[in-house]
Design an enzyme around this catalytic site. Structure first.
Site, PDB file in Angstrom:
ATOM      1  N   THR A 156      35.883  42.615  38.879  1.00  0.00           N
ATOM      2  CA  THR A 156      34.932  43.571  38.742  1.00  0.00           C
ATOM      3  C   THR A 156      34.609  43.649  37.174  1.00  0.00           C
ATOM      4  O   THR A 156      35.579  43.666  36.223  1.00  0.00           O
ATOM      5  CB  THR A 156      35.169  44.927  39.171  1.00  0.00           C
ATOM      6  OG1 THR A 156      35.522  45.181  40.130  1.00  0.00           O
ATOM      7  CG2 THR A 156      33.762  45.466  38.187  1.00  0.00           C
ATOM      8  N   ARG A 161      33.238  47.393  53.407  1.00  0.00           N
ATOM      9  CA  ARG A 161      34.024  48.153  53.252  1.00  0.00           C
ATOM     10  C   ARG A 161      33.015  48.496  51.564  1.00  0.00           C
ATOM     11  O   ARG A 161      32.663  47.399  51.180  1.00  0.00           O
ATOM     12  CB  ARG A 161      35.038  47.706  52.609  1.00  0.00           C
ATOM     13  CG  ARG A 161      35.773  48.567  51.621  1.00  0.00           C
ATOM     14  CD  ARG A 161      35.895  47.795  50.197  1.00  0.00           C
ATOM     15  NE  ARG A 161      37.371  48.282  48.882  1.00  0.00           N
ATOM     16  CZ  ARG A 161      36.939  48.029  48.274  1.00  0.00           C
ATOM     17  NH1 ARG A 161      36.288  47.058  47.040  1.00  0.00           N
ATOM     18  NH2 ARG A 161      37.807  48.976  47.230  1.00  0.00           N
ATOM     19  N   VAL A 162      33.168  49.446  51.006  1.00  0.00           N
ATOM     20  CA  VAL A 162      32.421  50.242  49.846  1.00  0.00           C
ATOM     21  C   VAL A 162      33.237  49.925  48.809  1.00  0.00           C
ATOM     22  O   VAL A 162      34.372  51.764  49.701  1.00  0.00           O
ATOM     23  CB  VAL A 162      30.836  51.112  49.335  1.00  0.00           C
ATOM     24  CG1 VAL A 162      30.494  51.619  48.238  1.00  0.00           C
ATOM     25  CG2 VAL A 162      30.244  50.779  50.718  1.00  0.00           C
ATOM     26  N   GLY A 180      39.821  47.633  39.660  1.00  0.00           N
ATOM     27  CA  GLY A 180      41.677  47.485  40.628  1.00  0.00           C
ATOM     28  C   GLY A 180      40.986  47.976  41.686  1.00  0.00           C
ATOM     29  O   GLY A 180      40.028  48.186  42.187  1.00  0.00           O
ATOM     30  N   GLY A 192      40.080  50.074  44.150  1.00  0.00           N
ATOM     31  CA  GLY A 192      38.667  51.376  44.452  1.00  0.00           C
ATOM     32  C   GLY A 192      38.929  52.296  45.056  1.00  0.00           C
ATOM     33  O   GLY A 192      38.668  53.610  44.528  1.00  0.00           O
TER      34      GLY A 192
HETATM   35  C1  SD4 Z   1      37.157  47.000  43.812  1.00  0.00           C
HETATM   36  N1  SD4 Z   1      37.476  48.163  41.869  1.00  0.00           N
HETATM   37  O1  SD4 Z   1      35.673  47.247  45.072  1.00  0.00           O
HETATM   38  C2  SD4 Z   1      36.624  47.184  42.508  1.00  0.00           C
HETATM   39  C3  SD4 Z   1      37.026  46.106  42.678  1.00  0.00           C
HETATM   40  C4  SD4 Z   1      37.258  45.522  41.023  1.00  0.00           C
HETATM   41  O2  SD4 Z   1      38.287  44.945  39.350  1.00  0.00           O
HETATM   42  O3  SD4 Z   1      37.615  46.512  39.986  1.00  0.00           O
HETATM   43  N2  SD4 Z   1      38.843  44.894  40.598  1.00  0.00           N
HETATM   44  O4  SD4 Z   1      37.808  48.458  44.614  1.00  0.00           O
END
Ligand code: SD4
Length: 326
Positions: free
Chosen positions: A187, A215-216, A239, A241
């Site tokens: 992300t 999924r969200v 990370g 989520g």
């Molecule tokens: C998620 N936090 O969809 C996001 C993915 C992410 O670094 O941050 N990756 O869970």
């Protein structure tokens, strides 16, 4: 304020409150930061370097934090080599690229889209939700219909490389999800502070690779993946989520800063809260990145490996490693 005026103000206040209440009070005007850095562009991960450069084009010419943050995150959104954001993002388990994004400005306005397909720049759709509707969040087909009505073009976002990775995952791993930030990156969360002293933030992602359809994650959720309060500062996360959502991570970081903690300390305390809510914390990654009103920044994460990019007048677009708990 001159020393003489401050003295007069302090003594008048002292007479009103009595001496004991004033003991230990900071003499300086609290509205005047001791060190102030402006403008600032701050982004998660190495792909934040390109985002910062685009934001800097706007910030260095006196442009606003909101325009800068949107322009910044559009760079990795359009880059097919970034397999965790926008075009080229890894798909879900059905081979669909589904995107989450949100944006927030200095007045507390915010906009968000989730489970959005076929639109390369979800951050710009999120901004339209903020500016053109009475709502904060649109999802799925409704978000797509809105985007198309706003003139966004529908595109196939699944690159041959992402499709090949998905086919290989189906063959070799079956039901196993790669671990976010550990086996796959990531992300973009971005915070900007403009020359006028206003903050904005954006967060955009294709989410967990090969996730369940529908999924969200935390990234489009105001308070979880992003939060900005112009009186205090802003925070964004990267990370796993689900772990961030359980702790309402970014709101927490901003609230710790409001209590007087530095951005770095606030991020570390929020990571500890995430750890306390997630027994499996040693197997996941969560990282927070924060920028305060004075342009001071900080970060912290669970596992080593999280880095971020910062661009200020003194530090021209540099990468830093985040501190970590493990
Ligand atoms: C998620 N936090 O969809 C996001 C993915 C992410 O670094 O941050 N990756 O869970």
């Amino acid at each position: 304020m001159s020393d003489r005026r401050r003295f007069l103000k302090t003594t008048a206040l002292g007479a009103a409150l009595g001496p004991s209440l004033l003991e230990g009070c900071a003499p300086a005007d609290p509205r005047t930061p001791s060190v102030s850095v402006r403008p600032v562009a701050l982004s998660t991960w190495e792909h934040g370097l390109g985002a910062n450069a685009a934001a800097w084009d706007i910030l260095s010419r006196g442009g606003g934090a909101l325009d800068a943050v949107e322009a910044g995150v559009r760079v990795p959104e359009a880059d097919p080599s970034v397999t965790t954001v926008g075009y080229g993002g890894f798909p879900d388990r059905f081979g669909k690229v589904t995107l989450d994004a949100c944006i927030m400005d200095e007045t507390g306005r915010c906009g968000s889209v989730a489970f959005l397909q076929e639109i390369k720049h979800p951050i710009s759709v999120a901004r339209r939700v903020m500016e053109e509707t009475p709502h904060v969040m649109l999802v799925g087909q409704g978000a797509l219909d809105f985007a198309v009505a706003q003139g966004f073009e529908r595109e196939n976002l699944l690159t041959p490389e992402a499709e090949a990775a998905w086919l290989q995952w189906k063959e070799t791993n079956g039901e196993t999800l790669p671990r976010i930030n550990i086996e796959n990156h990531d992300t973009i969360g971005m915070l900007t502070l403009d020359q006028a002293g206003n903050l904005a933030g954006a967060c955009t992602t294709s989410g967990a690779a090969f996730k369940y359809h529908g999924r969200v994650g935390d990234s489009p959720l105001i308070g979880a993946g992003l939060y900005v309060d112009n009186e205090v500062g802003g925070a964004t996360s990267t990370g796993w989520g689900e772990a961030v959502i359980r702790a309402v991570g970014c709101f927490l970081v901003v609230e710790f800063m409001r209590q007087g903690y530095s951005p770095a300390a606030a991020c570390e305390m929020a990571v500890d809260r995430v750890i306390s809510k997630n027994p499996d914390w040693r197997d996941i990654q969560v990282g927070f990145l924060a920028l305060d009103k004075n342009g001071q920044h900080g970060s912290f994460c669970i596992a080593p490996g999280f880095n971020y990019a910062i661009y200020t007048p003194e530090m021209e677009n540099r990468l830093f490693d985040s501190g970590s708990r493990l």
